[in-house]
Scaffold this motif. Structure first.
Motif, PDB file in Angstrom:
ATOM      1  N   SER A  92       0.776  -1.277   0.180  1.00  0.00           N
ATOM      2  CA  SER A  92      -0.024  -0.004   0.115  1.00  0.00           C
ATOM      3  C   SER A  92       0.805   1.053  -0.137  1.00  0.00           C
ATOM      4  O   SER A  92       0.538   2.116  -0.509  1.00  0.00           O
ATOM      5  N   SER A  93       2.040   1.301   0.759  1.00  0.00           N
ATOM      6  CA  SER A  93       2.652   2.668   0.774  1.00  0.00           C
ATOM      7  C   SER A  93       3.456   2.890  -0.779  1.00  0.00           C
ATOM      8  O   SER A  93       3.438   3.884  -1.046  1.00  0.00           O
ATOM      9  N   ILE A  94       3.877   1.587  -1.463  1.00  0.00           N
ATOM     10  CA  ILE A  94       4.511   1.923  -2.639  1.00  0.00           C
ATOM     11  C   ILE A  94       3.277   2.385  -3.590  1.00  0.00           C
ATOM     12  O   ILE A  94       3.565   3.193  -4.239  1.00  0.00           O
ATOM     13  N   ILE A  95       1.873   1.657  -3.615  1.00  0.00           N
ATOM     14  CA  ILE A  95       0.958   2.349  -4.382  1.00  0.00           C
ATOM     15  C   ILE A  95       0.612   3.516  -4.198  1.00  0.00           C
ATOM     16  O   ILE A  95       0.639   4.497  -5.042  1.00  0.00           O
ATOM     17  N   PHE A  96       0.618   4.090  -2.909  1.00  0.00           N
ATOM     18  CA  PHE A  96       0.359   5.570  -2.684  1.00  0.00           C
ATOM     19  C   PHE A  96       1.309   6.368  -3.234  1.00  0.00           C
ATOM     20  O   PHE A  96       1.186   7.331  -3.532  1.00  0.00           O
ATOM     21  N   TYR A 129     -13.046  -4.503   1.794  1.00  0.00           N
ATOM     22  CA  TYR A 129     -13.012  -3.128   1.545  1.00  0.00           C
ATOM     23  C   TYR A 129     -12.369  -2.297   2.766  1.00  0.00           C
ATOM     24  O   TYR A 129     -12.487  -2.599   3.598  1.00  0.00           O
ATOM     25  N   GLY A 130     -11.578  -1.324   2.209  1.00  0.00           N
ATOM     26  CA  GLY A 130     -10.906  -0.705   2.889  1.00  0.00           C
ATOM     27  C   GLY A 130     -10.075   0.942   2.185  1.00  0.00           C
ATOM     28  O   GLY A 130     -10.640   1.033   1.288  1.00  0.00           O
ATOM     29  N   ARG A 131      -9.146   1.356   3.070  1.00  0.00           N
ATOM     30  CA  ARG A 131      -8.568   2.704   2.560  1.00  0.00           C
ATOM     31  C   ARG A 131      -7.843   2.229   1.138  1.00  0.00           C
ATOM     32  O   ARG A 131      -8.084   3.266   0.344  1.00  0.00           O
ATOM     33  N   ILE A 132      -7.133   1.217   0.941  1.00  0.00           N
ATOM     34  CA  ILE A 132      -6.644   1.042  -0.481  1.00  0.00           C
ATOM     35  C   ILE A 132      -7.772   1.088  -1.537  1.00  0.00           C
ATOM     36  O   ILE A 132      -7.429   1.300  -2.611  1.00  0.00           O
ATOM     37  N   THR A 133      -8.897   0.533  -1.270  1.00  0.00           N
ATOM     38  CA  THR A 133      -9.963   0.238  -2.227  1.00  0.00           C
ATOM     39  C   THR A 133     -10.309   1.605  -2.736  1.00  0.00           C
ATOM     40  O   THR A 133     -10.655   1.655  -3.671  1.00  0.00           O
ATOM     41  N   VAL A 134     -10.466   2.641  -1.965  1.00  0.00           N
ATOM     42  CA  VAL A 134     -11.184   4.093  -2.172  1.00  0.00           C
ATOM     43  C   VAL A 134     -10.154   4.637  -3.187  1.00  0.00           C
ATOM     44  O   VAL A 134     -10.462   5.318  -4.158  1.00  0.00           O
ATOM     45  N   VAL A 135      -8.815   4.482  -3.160  1.00  0.00           N
ATOM     46  CA  VAL A 135      -7.832   5.038  -3.859  1.00  0.00           C
ATOM     47  C   VAL A 135      -7.936   4.591  -5.399  1.00  0.00           C
ATOM     48  O   VAL A 135      -7.743   5.305  -6.278  1.00  0.00           O
TER      49      VAL A 135
END
Length: 135
Positions: A92-96, A129-135
């Protein structure tokens, strides 16, 4: 097409050969460490850059950060594509980070664990579903 690889575990050319993938349309150069990575990128001028995350002395993400600085300072040309196999614990940190750097890449391809991919495309209200889904 020029492909530059920073990978310290697998011999990419040997893998292509073992799988009988024709590579005559590619010029591939592999380094087994990330020493002088910015200089190597500038010298080879790749269209595709493959980075291992767990490589010494700088991680793949640190190489990307150095590359961003070099591009910002007009020291080298930006690669067209970024390709990576992302470790589960930092996906997730790399995707963000890649999203924050969208202006720097035309295309980015990442391989990740199935569970992370399922979270990326999860439906609202599901367990995944979570924070990374919304992105």
């Amino acid at each position: 097409m020029r492909i530059l690889v920073f990978e310290d575990t697998y011999d990419i050319l040997e893998m292509l050969s073992n799988f009988e993938i024709k590579s005559e349309n590619f010029e591939i150069k592999q380094y087994w460490d990330t020493k002088n990575s910015t200089h190597r990128i500038k010298e080879f001028n790749p269209e595709i850059l493959l980075l291992d995350y767990y490589i010494e002395p700088s991680t793949g993400l640190q190489v990307l950060q150095e590359l961003n600085l070099a591009v910002e300072n007009n020291q080298l040309k930006r690669p067209i594509k970024i390709i990576g196999n992302i470790p589960y614990n930092i996906t997730s940190s790399i995707i963000f980070w890649l999203i924050e750097q969208l202006d720097f890449w035309q295309e980015a391809y990442v391989m990740m664990q199935k569970e992370v991919a399922e979270r990326l495309v999860a439906d609202v209200g599901t367990k995944a579903y979570g924070r990374i889904t919304v992105v």
